[in-house]
Structures are given as C-alpha cells and as structure tokens.
Design a protein around this motif. Structure first.
Motif, PDB file in Angstrom:
ATOM      1  N   CYS A 452       0.750  -1.266  -0.022  1.00 45.48           N
ATOM      2  CA  CYS A 452      -0.102   0.033   0.038  1.00 45.48           C
ATOM      3  C   CYS A 452       0.872   1.278  -0.144  1.00 45.48           C
ATOM      4  CB  CYS A 452      -0.925  -0.134   1.233  1.00 45.48           C
ATOM      5  SG  CYS A 452      -2.067   1.578   1.570  1.00 45.48           S
ATOM      6  N   TRP A 453       0.540   1.986  -0.746  1.00 43.40           N
ATOM      7  CA  TRP A 453       0.952   3.621  -0.694  1.00 43.40           C
ATOM      8  C   TRP A 453       0.105   4.496   0.171  1.00 43.40           C
ATOM      9  CZ3 TRP A 453       5.633   4.896  -1.899  1.00 43.40           C
ATOM     10  CH2 TRP A 453       6.479   4.056  -2.855  1.00 43.40           C
ATOM     11  N   LEU A 454       0.476   5.069   0.989  1.00 41.03           N
ATOM     12  CA  LEU A 454      -0.359   5.955   1.727  1.00 41.03           C
ATOM     13  C   LEU A 454       0.036   7.383   1.503  1.00 41.03           C
ATOM     14  CD1 LEU A 454      -0.661   5.827   5.643  1.00 41.03           C
ATOM     15  CD2 LEU A 454      -0.067   8.058   4.565  1.00 41.03           C
ATOM     16  N   SER A 455      -0.763   8.283   1.023  1.00 39.95           N
ATOM     17  CA  SER A 455      -0.429   9.746   0.713  1.00 39.95           C
ATOM     18  C   SER A 455      -1.090  10.533   1.589  1.00 39.95           C
ATOM     19  CB  SER A 455      -1.046  10.096  -0.779  1.00 39.95           C
ATOM     20  OG  SER A 455      -0.332   9.211  -1.832  1.00 39.95           O
ATOM     21  N   GLY A 456      -0.278  11.064   2.702  1.00 38.98           N
ATOM     22  CA  GLY A 456      -1.019  12.019   3.817  1.00 38.98           C
ATOM     23  C   GLY A 456      -1.374  13.223   3.240  1.00 38.98           C
ATOM     24  N   MET A 457      -2.468  13.923   3.578  1.00 39.53           N
ATOM     25  CA  MET A 457      -2.945  15.167   3.372  1.00 39.53           C
ATOM     26  C   MET A 457      -3.719  15.698   4.714  1.00 39.53           C
ATOM     27  SD  MET A 457      -5.499  14.157   0.196  1.00 39.53           S
ATOM     28  CE  MET A 457      -5.072  12.917  -0.894  1.00 39.53           C
ATOM     29  N   LYS A 490       3.321  13.619   2.488  1.00 37.20           N
ATOM     30  CA  LYS A 490       4.056  12.918   1.263  1.00 37.20           C
ATOM     31  C   LYS A 490       3.684  11.598   1.265  1.00 37.20           C
ATOM     32  CE  LYS A 490       8.182  15.527   0.787  1.00 37.20           C
ATOM     33  NZ  LYS A 490       9.471  16.019   1.367  1.00 37.20           N
ATOM     34  N   ARG A 491       3.957  10.771   0.258  1.00 31.79           N
ATOM     35  CA  ARG A 491       3.764   9.304   0.010  1.00 31.79           C
ATOM     36  C   ARG A 491       4.625   8.396   0.834  1.00 31.79           C
ATOM     37  NH1 ARG A 491       2.613   6.306  -5.452  1.00 31.79           N
ATOM     38  NH2 ARG A 491       4.740   6.441  -5.945  1.00 31.79           N
ATOM     39  N   HIS A 492       3.981   7.531   1.378  1.00 33.23           N
ATOM     40  CA  HIS A 492       4.963   6.653   2.110  1.00 33.23           C
ATOM     41  C   HIS A 492       4.355   5.246   1.751  1.00 33.23           C
ATOM     42  CE1 HIS A 492       5.924  10.066   4.647  1.00 33.23           C
ATOM     43  NE2 HIS A 492       4.599  10.451   4.804  1.00 33.23           N
ATOM     44  N   GLU A 493       5.380   4.329   1.876  1.00 31.44           N
ATOM     45  CA  GLU A 493       5.062   2.904   1.501  1.00 31.44           C
ATOM     46  C   GLU A 493       4.814   1.904   2.538  1.00 31.44           C
ATOM     47  OE1 GLU A 493       8.339   1.360  -0.809  1.00 31.44           O
ATOM     48  OE2 GLU A 493       7.178  -0.218  -1.834  1.00 31.44           O
ATOM     49  N   LEU A 494       3.621   1.220   2.574  1.00 37.06           N
ATOM     50  CA  LEU A 494       3.415   0.393   3.777  1.00 37.06           C
ATOM     51  C   LEU A 494       3.578  -1.262   3.076  1.00 37.06           C
ATOM     52  CD1 LEU A 494       0.224   1.922   5.132  1.00 37.06           C
ATOM     53  CD2 LEU A 494       2.655   2.408   5.680  1.00 37.06           C
ATOM     54  N   PHE A 495       4.146  -1.975   4.273  1.00 35.96           N
ATOM     55  CA  PHE A 495       4.418  -3.330   3.984  1.00 35.96           C
ATOM     56  C   PHE A 495       3.526  -4.245   5.118  1.00 35.96           C
ATOM     57  CE2 PHE A 495       7.950  -1.429   1.925  1.00 35.96           C
ATOM     58  CZ  PHE A 495       7.848  -2.155   0.812  1.00 35.96           C
ATOM     59  N   PRO A 496       3.117  -5.342   4.722  1.00 33.07           N
ATOM     60  CA  PRO A 496       2.334  -6.066   5.812  1.00 33.07           C
ATOM     61  C   PRO A 496       2.937  -5.934   7.177  1.00 33.07           C
ATOM     62  CG  PRO A 496       2.440  -7.425   3.790  1.00 33.07           C
ATOM     63  CD  PRO A 496       3.278  -6.211   3.646  1.00 33.07           C
ATOM     64  N   GLY A 497       1.915  -5.844   8.276  1.00 33.87           N
ATOM     65  CA  GLY A 497       2.530  -5.626   9.617  1.00 33.87           C
ATOM     66  C   GLY A 497       2.992  -4.191   9.937  1.00 33.87           C
TER      67      GLY A 497
END
Lengths: 555, 697
Positions: A452-457, A490-497
């Motif tokens: 998942c990519w999380l883009s914060g706003m 900014k955009r942050h990358e998420l991995f399982p866990g």
C-alpha cells in the motif's frame, strides 16, 4: 414591488429553489459514478437572461463562488447574440470556476419566444481529467490534466463531436466522464422545461423583474447584517503548515457601514506545488463563513455577496499566476474561512465559534494491491474536532468547513486489507475553554497483507486550531508509521505488519478555561474527554475538588 | 368448566366475532373493529397518561360494549410509545459492550453536520461514554476471528455493568453482521455469570455493514426494551383479565404484524409503526379501487408524510432516523437499521407556525405549535399563527364542529394571531391566511416532488389518498400543484392507522449484507443465504406455516455507490444462475436510468427477504352506486389562495350516501377532518364509502 406581490415573490422564489434542487437530484441520479461517489461535490444554479444568479443548490461551500463567475466568463466569450436554443457551454479553467481541472462547469441558455430568459448551469467534480491524476505534487497546471477552454459542447442541440473526441482521448475513464457530462446536460434540460412552465404559470415574460426583487432583498438582508458590525478595519493572521515553509494568510477586513472589504494583501507568495488556490475558491470559503455567521438561513443569490469586495493580490498563494499547479487547492482554501472567523470573533463574539480542525483531519489516500494482485484505492477520512461555540462545546470528529460523510470502519476493511485497531476520541485534544473544543481522534491501523501507498493530506501538524477569547488551542495533528512521525503531506510505502497512527486535530476552546462550569468539567473528567492532569493544569481544578467529585460519583 | 362451553367459545356465531385494531397516538387512541361479514365499528378516546392501558381498556369496552372482550379473536396493536421513550429520553439505563478500540462509535457518528448552522447539536449519545465498555475480541472483515473473545473481559464488563446499575445491555461487535459468534458467546457468558437483564445482540437485529448505524440500532432496542416489555405484558394481562382469549399481534415499522413476543424482543421494530399502518391502508385501497399507484398523504399537527404506494404494497427502506433536527435533515438523528415504510416527512402540519423572515417575507414552519400549546384557536393554544388558524380564518374549518364538536375553536384568537403576520406584510387578514395556506402547500409540494424524483416516479399518474386531521383540508389544492387529478379521502380517514392494523399481513422482513460480485457460482451462495434469511424471518413471526417469499437483491455496477433493488424468484435462482441475476439487474437498471453498461461488472451489496404468512382482507362492503344529491346543512364563505371568496355549501359526511355527488365550492365535515372541495372540483362517494374528488379542470 407592491405589498401583495411579496407573497407571489415568496412562492416564485421557493419554486426556483425547488427547481435547482430537482436539477441536483436529476444530476445525482443520472450521473454514473464519480458524482455519487463524491456526493455533494457539485452544485446547480439558475440565472436570469442577463447572467444574474437567482438560485443555487446547497452543496459544498467550495461552490459558493463558482457558477456566478463562470457564467460571466461564458458571456464574455459568447455574448447573448451568439447563443441559440440548444447550445451548451463548457469549461474547466480553474481560474474561471472552482479552482482545479477536475471541476467541469456547463451552462445551458434557455429561450422563450426567441428571447434569452434564463441560464441553467452546473459544476461537477470529475474523478479523472488526465494528467497525473488528482495529486498535490504537480509542478504546473499542464501536468495536472486536460484544460478545456470555454467552448460549445452542444451547438444548437448537436453534439460538438470534435470536442467530445478530444475529451474521450484525454481522460482515463471516458465512459464515466462522458456519462457524468451528459447527466449535467440532461439535468439542465429538465430545468429548462421547468423554467418555461414557471414563466407560463405566473404569466411572466422573463425572470428579470422577479430576479431583481429577489437579489435586492437578499442584498438588503446582508447589508443589514453588516450594518450591525462596528465600522473599522480589523486584521487577522492565519498560519498553517503549507508545503515545506509555513503559509500565512493576512486578512484586513474593513466594515464600512453596510459593505465589507476583505483585503488579503500581505499573504504568502504562491508555492511550487499544487496547494495554490485560485481566488474564486478562496472567496468561496470566505463567503461561506460570512454567510454562516451573518445570515445562515438566507437563500443564496447574486445579491447575497454583493456588499462584499475582495482584494487578493496576484502572485499570492490565493491568487496564483497561471500556470501554477492548483489541484489540491482545498488544503489552502479552507483557511480563508478561519481568517474571516478570526476577525468576526472579535466583532461579534456571541455569534461565532473557535477554529476547527478543518484540514487538520487525518486524511489519507490509500492506494495499493491485495495479495492476489487486485488493486484498491480509498480516501480514508477521519475528521477532527469542531471549534467550541460561543455558547457550547465543539462537536467531536466532524467535517468542517466542508460537510462530508466518512466511510465506516467495516466498509473500509472490506475495501482494503487493513485492520483498524483503534478509532477513538482523543483525550485532551479539544482546546480548553469555558466551552471546550470538539475532540479530535486517534486512529491506529495495520496493513494485514498486500502492499500500500499512503499519501498523507494532513494540515495543522504545526499550527493548531486557535482558541478565542481566552480559549486555548486544540491539539495538533500527526502521522506516524511504526512509531515514527512521518511527513504529513508525502507518499509513504506500507508493507504487511506496518502500523499507522494518525491523529486528527481538536477544535479550539472558547472563553477562559477557568470559567468552565465545574459540573461540566467534572463530567469531562469522568467521561475521559479531559484528563485529571489537564483539569488541574489547564482548568485550575484543585485536587480536592477532583477527589470529592470522585467520591461523590462512587457513592 | 364443561367441555361444551369451551367448544362454544371456539366456534362462535360468525357475526359476533371481532378483529380489533388499537392505535395509540400522542393525543388520541383509535379503535376499529370488524366482523367477518364486514360490519365495522370505530371509536376514538383521549390517550391516557401515564398509563395508556387505561384508555385502551375504556375504548375497547365502548367498542364491543354488548359482546365483551371475549368476543374479540384478534387484536393488532400499534403505538408511538417506543418512539416517545427515545424522543423524551426516558428509556432504560443502558450499557453497551463493544469491540476494544471502538467505544466511541456512537459519539463520533459519520462526520457530517448541518452546513450553515455553526450552533448545531446532535442528540446526545443514548449510551454515554462511561457506560460503553470495551471487550477484548476482534473479527476480520471476512468474519474470521482475528482475536478470540476473552472471557475475562466479559466478566469485568459485567462487574462494571452491575456497579453502574445497568437495566439493559446492548452488544455490538465489529463485523458481527458477518459472523455473530462473539456476540452470541458474550451473551452466553453473561447469562452464565448470572445476568438476567434484557440483552440485545446487534447481529440479531441488523445484518448490515456500518458500525455506527448498527450500534445505534442495538442501543435503542436495549434502551426501550424494559419499558415496552412491561407495557405489553400489562396490556396483555388486562386484556386477558377482561376475558380476551384471542391472538395479540403488534404492528411493526415495515407494515407487517408479528406476535407480541417478537415486539418485546425487538421493540426497535415498532418505532415507526404508526405511519406504516396508515400507508398500508393506501395500498389496500389502491388494490381494491384498481389504481396502479397512489400517494399516501398524511398531514397531522406537526408534520406531513407522503409515500408512493403501489397496489401491490408499500415500498420499504432499510434505514430511517429518529430525533432528527428541526429540518429533518438526513444524518442528524439516531439512525435505525430496521425496515420501515419508505416515506418522506416534512415539517408542515396544522400546527406549523407562520412567521416573517429576515427578508421581510412570509415563511411557514418547520417550527410547530404541536399539540401543546397548539394553534392559537385551540383552547389554551399559543399566540403564534398556525396553519390551522389560517384555515379557520379562511372558513375551511368549522369552529363549532372541530373533532365533531369535541373542541371549540376560537375564531377571534385565530384572527388575532393571523393579524400578527398580516400587519407587517401590509396584507388583510384574509390575504395573509390565504398566503399561509398556499405556502404550506408549496412546502409539501416541494417535498413530495423531490421524493418522487428520487424514486423516478411520474406524479401525474398517481392518485392522492389524503388522511390525517389536516390532509383532506389541503389535498385538493396540493393535488393541483402536483398536477394530480384525483384525490381520495378514505371512508375511515379519521382512524386510518387503526384500520391499517387490520389490513397488515403477518410478515417479517430481514436483510443481510451479503456482498459478492455476480459471477459463476454466486447463485448457489445467494440461494443458501436466502434460505437462512427465510428461517430467521419465520422464527421471528413464530410461524412455520405456508408463506409467500419475496426476495430482493440490492445490486449495482462495480464502482457505483447507488444501488437498485432487484426482485428475483428464489426458487428459480439456481437454475437461472449468475447470468439470470445480471439480466434481472439490467432490466431494473434500465427502468430507472434508461441505459445499461455491458462492459462493467455487477455486484450484490445486500439481500432482503420478506415472508408473508397471510394477508387479511378487511371486509369492505361495496354497495351499488346510485346518483344522489345530498342535502347541505348550511352555507358559509370560504377563501382559497388565488381566488375570490366563494359561497360554499356545507355537508356532513355522515349525511352522504353511496353515489352522493357534490360540486365545489363545498365543505364536507367529518368527525376528525374536513374535506375542502374547491371551485371546479367535484366529489362522489364511491361504492366503498370513500370520497373521490376530481381536481382536473
């Protein structure tokens, strides 16, 4: 206007209101998906033949200064002599309508016996307009998508096929895009038929005289409300996170008898990313706040804001020069509402509220893929607290200044592979005050599988919602991944866990916390809205009072 | 007791057996009783406080005076009691058990508000924060267990609940709509710990996704349950004590009836039963009169309600709200996920107050003088001018024959109240009253048109069926505005809801958030879900008898947020397969939106099942129609908006017979309402005793 006519005027006015509401419902029902997904992110309006706004559907405040200006621009490009039955005009020019390319404005002239008697218009959000998609990090408007200059979408009832093919070629979801556009057109057609019927029933040649009367009354009511304010020039400064450098909005609001001038000279310069906000949108949110404080119940027409003049120097963040990037203009635009509030709080404290979380809500765009490779996308919206009101606490976790619904956790978890482990009111997040700011919230979630990519706003990580009249500010917002604070825009990358903690800001307080009713404060402590420590430190509660209240409750 | 007398009681003389509907409203308790041959009796008594059972017993005694309560086979009861407990916040001290981390769901709501009102307030959460107890458990969206239910956290919650003095418990866990295992286990553990309080499981009431709405539904059920159970038990005991030995049913919000036990278990399902009962009579009436569609229009003291009814039944909605803000805006009250009749409500009633706004223009409502203080012309009424006052000034009402003369209205006070808005507007009293009457009609017209538009209905093809105290007064003018040519005032317009109780079928509607894309294999899964739902519904009406099954799927194209209700035949589901489901969806979709989209996938978002065991037929006597012109009891001047004064003949409805024709301008006075027949309108009393008014020029 004679006295007896006032009843007739009320009925026609009500009918025009019903006609734009029905136009909105028709658009909502006929539209394919983007409109309904973004429900409320559009507005419909009726104008007289001269382009005077007579009635507008209630939608988002962002559209409060859209359709009036756009119809004037339409007329400038196509004067009435160049319009005929069956024409439909279109543009998505951010500077002419509501601030980014995704908003598509159309207008349909309505003729009676060969005379232009009315215009039906609407402005509606499209999910995609090509370019890099709706994002705040484009470097100019060219990158943000397809620009549609003012053109005829229909000419005398015939589709402008050349234009349609350009549109279809340039957007990612052409079926949906054209479907929504056609829905805008058919809703305007329905309105045209109803306007003709209205004119017939009331034996009117056109809407000019009725419209004039409606606008005069609305304008007079606004002027009366302004006249109740003391003359003078009042200044307010609002600061917010912005891109990397903090942004300042400087407002000098001048009350001169029955008119207002809002001068934003001295505000920050435009920036290199898409949080620049065109004047129409900045004015829309300032207008929203003026209306909500001065005349919330009045219908909106050309007269409502006639007594209000704006000065917004070119090159500032709320009047960026073309081709500045503008896609995420709401991150800036909403703050004009708080600037207006800051001034009015000084003039008429009993009719306002403190600052709200607003952009300090925990808003995140979550895009990614599930384990099986299928994609997901969701705007995860977790609102912060409303500012305390002059006579009551703020409401917790509510959208403001727009008005949108959030998506239930159960639905969120059905759309993407996350588990929301906590979504709770955040103790002590509301600004202390005689009336306490509405609480923000703390959301904790974990990515279970996939990617998942999380883009914060998130706004307000540095500048909290202000308290007024001795009230203290609410808490700031925050975004953290695996226990570490990360960049909120900014955009942050998420991995399982991986786990995310997002804090939505609280509203500001109103009045001195020392004046808070002890019974209310003790309730706050009992219910966990305020911690015992904060009750002692911020509100001046004595440990003695606290202890006896606890004993009393135990009995 | 000799066996013979028992036999005799079970096979009574046909004529002397009654079915009886009892409807408790805020002001009146209405009764209708019928015999199989179609004899109908009706009466009305004042609702008694604090114990409405007293009024019920008194009214029943009056209704079946010679025969006694033992002559009643069947009672159907509707009441606003549950709604009042919520509105007046007089329910039980309720505790909520919820998933760890989710205890603020009730307070955080959905993030929406009222756009321009900075001072807006939501009603306070039914269960305050210190009574919302977290339980260590968690399910995933798939229904799989992520964290097992921790026994100790139930024990600790129970200790707290006891310490708090809980009277009722609601349990709502995340994703329990998918898998009720933890909610059921929690219930069992509580019982094992010795808890004897009523316990509501959210998964027993609502199978729909969305934690705020489902929790809200569960806590309201728990909140009203103790009082409703006690009330129903008392009523049953008093009825039985009076000799009643028949069946006791309750009216539910979806327009069906169920045994009393179901209502005691799920009192949240009776909250909207009053309006539902009124609207189902409209469906029955439409069927009997061969009308394809009708609009039920019920205008009372505070609000007007409208519902687009088909001859085949009333439309349902999955969610509604109670305790909304004054403008009845969506998202401002307590949402309830229980099926109810799909009606629209607008703040326009006899008590709606006329006022002058900031623009210097007249407004009517939504504020209402209600029943207390009531319109200015009522004994003890308020000072503000209301719609009823305007109607009295216009000559539409008879000051001496309001509620058949039970209440004497004051013409003078009505005049004075209307004058308070007439003066600043520079209007005469009559002009102001005309304007009030017209504006309230405009407000209702707007609401009805939007309601119809949302549902894709073409109003011109509908008949307007008007009831409620103010309905028939305003129906003719409203019909003109809506472009409707036929108005029907039913024979029992004054006790419409009580009549509805006898028309309602024994039925139950249940829903589930069954969500799946329409692809191979889906039909088998849908069929198995439908079987489960059917059994749940039959359990709720305590019946295994022969029944009709109606199944709906809420379906949409992938990516859409609005869905359409797609009816299907459960018995052919497996044979037709996924392709059949898609075909049925596209047929329905095209009906609403005129086009389909072959490229896009289709999904199911929810399933609804209704089982109907039997639909009673309320025997309506139809008599041959002969033309006649009834005698007027008098004449008076009436004024309607947009026209000059008319000399109108005045009739009593009781004087009309089948076939009586009246040409407007006229006024027909009924005990509980008044039918205004405008100039150019004409009425005839039909074979069923309904007054049918033709409005078209």
């Amino acid at each position: 206007m004679s006295r007896i006519d006032s009843v007739r005027l009320r009925v026609i006015w009500g009918r025009l209101g019903a006609i734009v509401e029905e136009q909105a419902v028709t658009l909502l029902r006929a539209g394919f998906s983007s409109i309904v997904n973004q429900a409320g992110d559009f507005s419909c309006a009726v104008f007289d033949g001269a382009g005077t706004l007579l009635s507008q559907s209630a939608g988002t405040p962002g559209q409060l200064h859209t359709l009036g200006p756009v119809v004037r621009h339409f007329f400038r490009r196509f004067p009435p002599a160049e319009l005929r039955e069956g024409d439909v005009l279109i543009t998505n020019d951010p500077w002419k309508q509501s601030g980014h390319l995704n908003d598509i404005a159309i207008a349909r002239p309505i003729f009676l016996k060969g005379h232009l008697v009315a215009i039906a218009a609407s402005c509606c959000h499209a999910a995609d307009i090509g370019g890099r998609g709706l994002a705040s990090d484009a470097s100019d408007v060219y990158e943000e998508g397809l620009q549609i200059p003012i053109l005829k979408l229909f000419v005398g009832g015939q589709r402008n096929e050349d234009l349609f093919s350009i549109l279809i070629e340039n957007v990612r979801m052409p079926d949906e895009f054209v479907g929504d556009l056609m829905a805008q057109v058919s809703a305007a057609d329905v309105t045209a038929a109803k306007i003709e019927k209205l004119l017939g029933e009331f034996e009117l040649e056109n809407l000019a005289e009725v419209g004039q009367a409606m606008c005069t009354l609305a304008e007079n009511a606004m002027r009366d409300a302004i006249r109740a304010l003391p003359n003078g020039t009042y200044v307010d400064d609002v600061y917010f996170d912005g891109a990397d450098e903090p942004v300042q909005l400087h407002l000098a609001l001048t009350v001169e008898d029955d008119s207002l001038q809002l001068d934003f000279t001295g505000s920050s310069r435009q920036v290199s990313i898409g949080i620049n906000c065109v004047p129409n949108y900045a004015m829309a949110y300032a207008n929203f706040m003026l209306k909500a404080v001065l005349c919330p119940e009045l219908p909106h027409n050309e007269g409502t804001f006639a007594p209000v003049r704006y000065v917004i120097p070119e090159g500032t963040i709320i009047n960026p020069r073309y081709p500045a990037p503008v896609a995420a203009r709401h991150l800036t635009g909403h703050f004009t509402a708080f600037a207006v509030l800051g001034v009015l709080a000084r003039l008429i404290p009993d009719r306002v509220m403190a600052d709200s979380a607003g952009g300090g809500s925990a808003v995140m765009q979550l895009n990614g893929t599930r384990e099986d490779g299928s994609p997901f996308a969701l705007l995860f919206f977790n609102p912060g607290g409303l500012g305390a009101r002059a006579n009551d606490d703020g409401i917790p976790t509510v959208s403001f200044p727009p008005n949108r619904w959030n998506i239930p956790v159960e639905v969120v978890e059905n759309i993407l592979p996350i588990a929301v482990l906590e979504k709770e009111l955040l103790t002590d997040s509301g600004g202390p005050g005689k009336f306490r700011g509405g609480l923000g919230q703390r959301v904790v979630f974990r990515l279970l599988s996939g990617h998942c990519w999380l883009s914060g706003m998130l706004e307000r990580t540095k500048y909290p919602a202000r308290g007024f009249w001795g009230g203290l500010p609410g808490c700031t917002s925050e975004l953290a991944i695996n226990g570490e604070t990360v960049h909120p825009k900014k955009r942050h990358e998420l991995f399982p866990g991986d786990w995310v903690v997002a804090i939505a800001a609280g509203g500001g307080g109103f009045g001195s916390p020392k004046d808070r009713l002890r019974s209310r404060l003790l309730d706050d402590v009992r219910l966990g809205y305020v911690s015992a420590t904060a009750a002692i430190v911020d509100y001046g509660l004595t440990t003695e009072e606290l202890r006896s209240a606890r004993d009393a409750h135990r009995d | 007791m000799p066996a013979a007398s028992v036999t005799e009681r079970r096979t009574p003389p046909h004529e002397a057996r009654f079915r009886c509907g009892i409807d408790i409203g805020g002001t009146f308790t209405d009764f209708v009783a019928t015999t199989p041959s179609g004899t109908t009796r009706a009466t009305k008594v004042l609702t008694t406080y604090p114990s409405p059972v007293d009024g019920v017993m008194a009214g029943l005694a009056e209704l079946v005076a010679p025969e006694g309560l033992s002559a009643i086979d069947h009672v159907v009861h509707g009441t606003t009691l549950a709604a009042n407990l919520v509105l007046e916040r007089k329910g039980a001290h309720t505790v909520l058990l919820t998933t760890m981390g989710m205890r603020d769901v009730l307070e955080m709501r959905r993030g929406n508000r009222v756009l321009y009102d900075l001072f807006f307030k939501f009603p306070p959460p039914i269960v305050p924060r210190d009574r919302r107890l977290e339980v260590n458990e968690r399910l995933l969206a798939t229904g799989e267990v992520m964290r097992p239910l921790e026994q100790e956290s139930i024990a600790s919650a129970w200790r707290k609940a006891e310490a708090i003095g809980a009277q009722s418990i609601a349990i709502c866990f995340l994703h329990a709509y998918k898998n009720p295992i933890h909610e059921r286990r929690a219930l069992q553990l509580l019982r094992d710990l010795g808890c004897t309080l009523p316990i509501t499981l959210a998964s027993d009431i609502s199978g729909e996704m969305g934690e705020f709405e489902r929790t809200s539904t569960a806590v309201i059920n728990a909140y009203v349950q103790p009082a409703i159970s006690a009330y129903l038990r008392e009523l049953a005991e008093r009825l039985n004590g009076g000799g009643f030995a028949g069946d006791f049913y309750m009216m539910l919000s979806h327009g069906g009836i169920a045994p009393r036990g179901t209502a005691e278990q799920f009192p949240v399902r009776v909250i909207e039963s009053g309006p539902a009962a009124g609207m189902i009579t409209v469906a029955e009436l439409a069927a009997r009169m061969n009308l394809e569609h009708a609009i039920g229009f019920d205008m009372g003291g505070t609000t007007a309600k409208a519902c687009l009814v088909a001859a085949t039944g009333v439309p349902l909605r999955a969610t509604f709200e109670i305790a909304q803000g004054q403008d009845l805006e969506r998202g401002t009250g307590y949402p309830l996920n229980v099926p109810s009749v799909d009606l629209t409500e607008v703040g326009a009633g006899g008590g709606s107050i006329a006022w002058i706004d900031r623009l210097g223009l007249l407004q009517v409502g939504p504020r209402s003088a209600g029943s207390s203080p009531g319109p200015a012309c009522y004994p003890g009424g308020g000072d503000d001018p209301t719609v009823t006052d305007a109607d009295l000034v216009l000559g539409l009402l008879n000051a001496e024959y309001f509620l058949g003369g039970k209440i004497l209205l004051s013409q003078k006070r009505a005049d004075a109240a209307v004058a308070t808005v007439a003066r600043p507007l520079g209007l005469s009293q009559l002009q102001a009253a005309q304007a009030i009457h017209d504006l309230v009609n405009e407000n209702m017209c707007r609401a009805v048109r939007l309601h119809a538009l949302y549902r894709g209905a073409e109003l011109a093809r509908y008949a307007l069926v008007a009831f409620g105290g103010a309905g028939p007064v305003h129906a003719g003018q409203l019909a003109e505005k809506l472009g409707i040519s036929t108005v029907i005032v039913p024979r029992l317009a004054g006790v419409q809801s009580a009549e509805g109780l006898l028309t309602a079928p024994l039925s139950m509607t249940v829903a589930s958030s069954f969500a799946a894309p329409v692809q191979n294999g889906v039909a088998v899964r849908v069929a198995s879900e439908i079987t489960d739902l059917r059994h749940r519904a039959l359990d709720l009406i305590r019946s295994g008898a022969e029944h009709e099954l109606t199944s709906f799927a809420q379906m949409r194209y992938l990516g859409q947020s609005h869905y359409v209700d797609v009816p299907f035949d459960a018995s052919r589901l497996v044979a037709e397969g996924a392709a059949g489901l898609r075909r049925r969806f596209e047929r329905e979709y095209a009906r609403h939106f005129l086009r389909t989209n072959a490229q896009v996938g289709v999904e199911i978002v929810a399933l609804n099942v209704q089982v109907t065991v039997h639909t009673p037929t309320l025997a309506h006597t139809s008599r041959a129609v002969g033309r006649s012109s009834p005698m007027a009891v008098g004449e008076r001047m009436i004024h309607l908006p947009g026209s000059d004064a008319f000399r109108a003949r005045v009739f009593r409805r009781s004087d009309l017979s089948i076939g009586s024709e009246i040409v407007g301008p006229a006024v027909i006075e009924d005990v509980s309402t008044t039918i205004v027949v405008g100039a150019g309108h004409r009425t005839v009393t039909d074979e069923w005793g309904n007054i049918v008014m033709t409005v078209a020029p």
